[in-house]
Design a protein around this motif. Structure first.
Motif, PDB file in Angstrom:
ATOM      1  N   ARG A 161      10.081  22.342 -30.667  1.00  0.00           N
ATOM      2  CA  ARG A 161      10.821  22.473 -31.922  1.00  0.00           C
ATOM      3  C   ARG A 161      10.028  22.970 -33.056  1.00  0.00           C
ATOM      4  O   ARG A 161       9.337  22.110 -33.748  1.00  0.00           O
ATOM      5  CB  ARG A 161      11.449  20.968 -32.382  1.00  0.00           C
ATOM      6  CG  ARG A 161      12.328  20.495 -31.315  1.00  0.00           C
ATOM      7  CD  ARG A 161      12.945  19.064 -31.791  1.00  0.00           C
ATOM      8  NE  ARG A 161      13.997  18.855 -30.779  1.00  0.00           N
ATOM      9  CZ  ARG A 161      14.378  17.447 -31.044  1.00  0.00           C
ATOM     10  NH1 ARG A 161      14.391  16.491 -32.163  1.00  0.00           N
ATOM     11  NH2 ARG A 161      15.615  17.197 -30.175  1.00  0.00           N
ATOM     12  N   THR A 162       9.891  24.233 -32.928  1.00  0.00           N
ATOM     13  CA  THR A 162       8.909  24.996 -33.731  1.00  0.00           C
ATOM     14  C   THR A 162       9.401  25.171 -35.177  1.00  0.00           C
ATOM     15  O   THR A 162      10.502  25.457 -35.519  1.00  0.00           O
ATOM     16  CB  THR A 162       8.473  26.385 -33.131  1.00  0.00           C
ATOM     17  OG1 THR A 162       7.992  26.196 -31.766  1.00  0.00           O
ATOM     18  CG2 THR A 162       7.403  27.070 -33.931  1.00  0.00           C
ATOM     19  N   VAL A 163       8.453  25.012 -36.354  1.00  0.00           N
ATOM     20  CA  VAL A 163       8.797  25.396 -37.518  1.00  0.00           C
ATOM     21  C   VAL A 163       8.063  26.704 -37.798  1.00  0.00           C
ATOM     22  O   VAL A 163       6.878  26.703 -37.897  1.00  0.00           O
ATOM     23  CB  VAL A 163       8.328  24.165 -38.511  1.00  0.00           C
ATOM     24  CG1 VAL A 163       8.297  24.711 -39.986  1.00  0.00           C
ATOM     25  CG2 VAL A 163       9.025  23.082 -38.526  1.00  0.00           C
ATOM     26  N   GLY A 187      13.899  26.720 -38.729  1.00  0.00           N
ATOM     27  CA  GLY A 187      13.813  25.789 -37.567  1.00  0.00           C
ATOM     28  C   GLY A 187      14.841  24.850 -37.470  1.00  0.00           C
ATOM     29  O   GLY A 187      15.709  24.912 -38.238  1.00  0.00           O
TER      30      GLY A 187
END
Length: 202
Positions: A161-163, A187
């Motif tokens: 879950r990349t920002v 994201g």
């Protein structure tokens, strides 16, 4: 002249020009309050705990007000033109981000702007990565920084879950100090909200 020296001189000139009662982007502060802050953080060792910790902030505020009333606004600005004894040994390392950010606090509150050179943007990039790492550790997820000027990327942390945080180094630095900045954050909604909450002001 080094980046920090140019920012220091430009901020001092701006403070002198605008006077003590101009607005800043520091909540509740006019230029006189910022000038007092800049003075005591470099010259009053007893004020430092309140800069680093909310618990002692009242004590530091009293010291700032004391110096402002004892010396006056313009003498504080003139003193700021040279690094104080506390920060002098680490002026380039510690003050480059601090002074740049406060310079922007005054510029943007008064409808002004500065344009940084490619070299100056590059100078800020390592500082951006330090603050990004600090926020990422608080956030606990994966962060991907992307520079809009060069396309360079830098990842932090792990997870799926990349920002994604994108912008110029100067704008990224402002964002990472919890200022309004021209950055793009993408994201999952929960991850982005957690990211924003992880950023602490400078």
């Amino acid at each position: 002249m080094k980046f920090v020296q140019r920012q220091r001189a430009a901020l001092a000139d701006l403070l002198e020009e605008l006077g003590p009662f101009a607005p800043t982007k520091c909540e509740g502060w006019q230029t006189q309050d910022l000038a007092a802050h800049l003075y005591v953080r470099e010259r009053r060792l007893d004020a430092l705990p309140g800069i680093a910790s909310e618990f002692f902030s009242g004590h530091t505020e009293r010291i700032q007000n004391l110096e402002l009333h004892r010396q006056g606004y313009l003498p504080l600005v003139q003193a700021f033109r040279e690094p104080g004894w506390i920060m002098r040994p680490v002026d380039d390392l510690v003050n480059a981000s601090e002074i740049f950010i406060h310079h922007e606090d005054v510029l943007r509150a008064n409808g002004r702007a500065q344009t940084l050179t490619a070299k100056e943007q590059q100078h800020l990039w390592p500082l951006v990565k330090v603050l990004a790492r600090r926020a990422q550790l608080r956030h606990g997820g994966r962060l991907l920084l992307t520079r809009t000027d060069t396309g360079a990327e830098h990842p932090f942390g792990q997870g799926n879950r990349t920002v994604h945080l994108t912008g110029l180094p100067s704008e990224l630095l402002l964002h990472l100090s919890r200022r309004e900045a021209d950055v793009e954050i993408t994201g999952e909604r929960a991850s982005v909200e957690a990211w924003r909450a992880a950023i602490t002001p400078l």
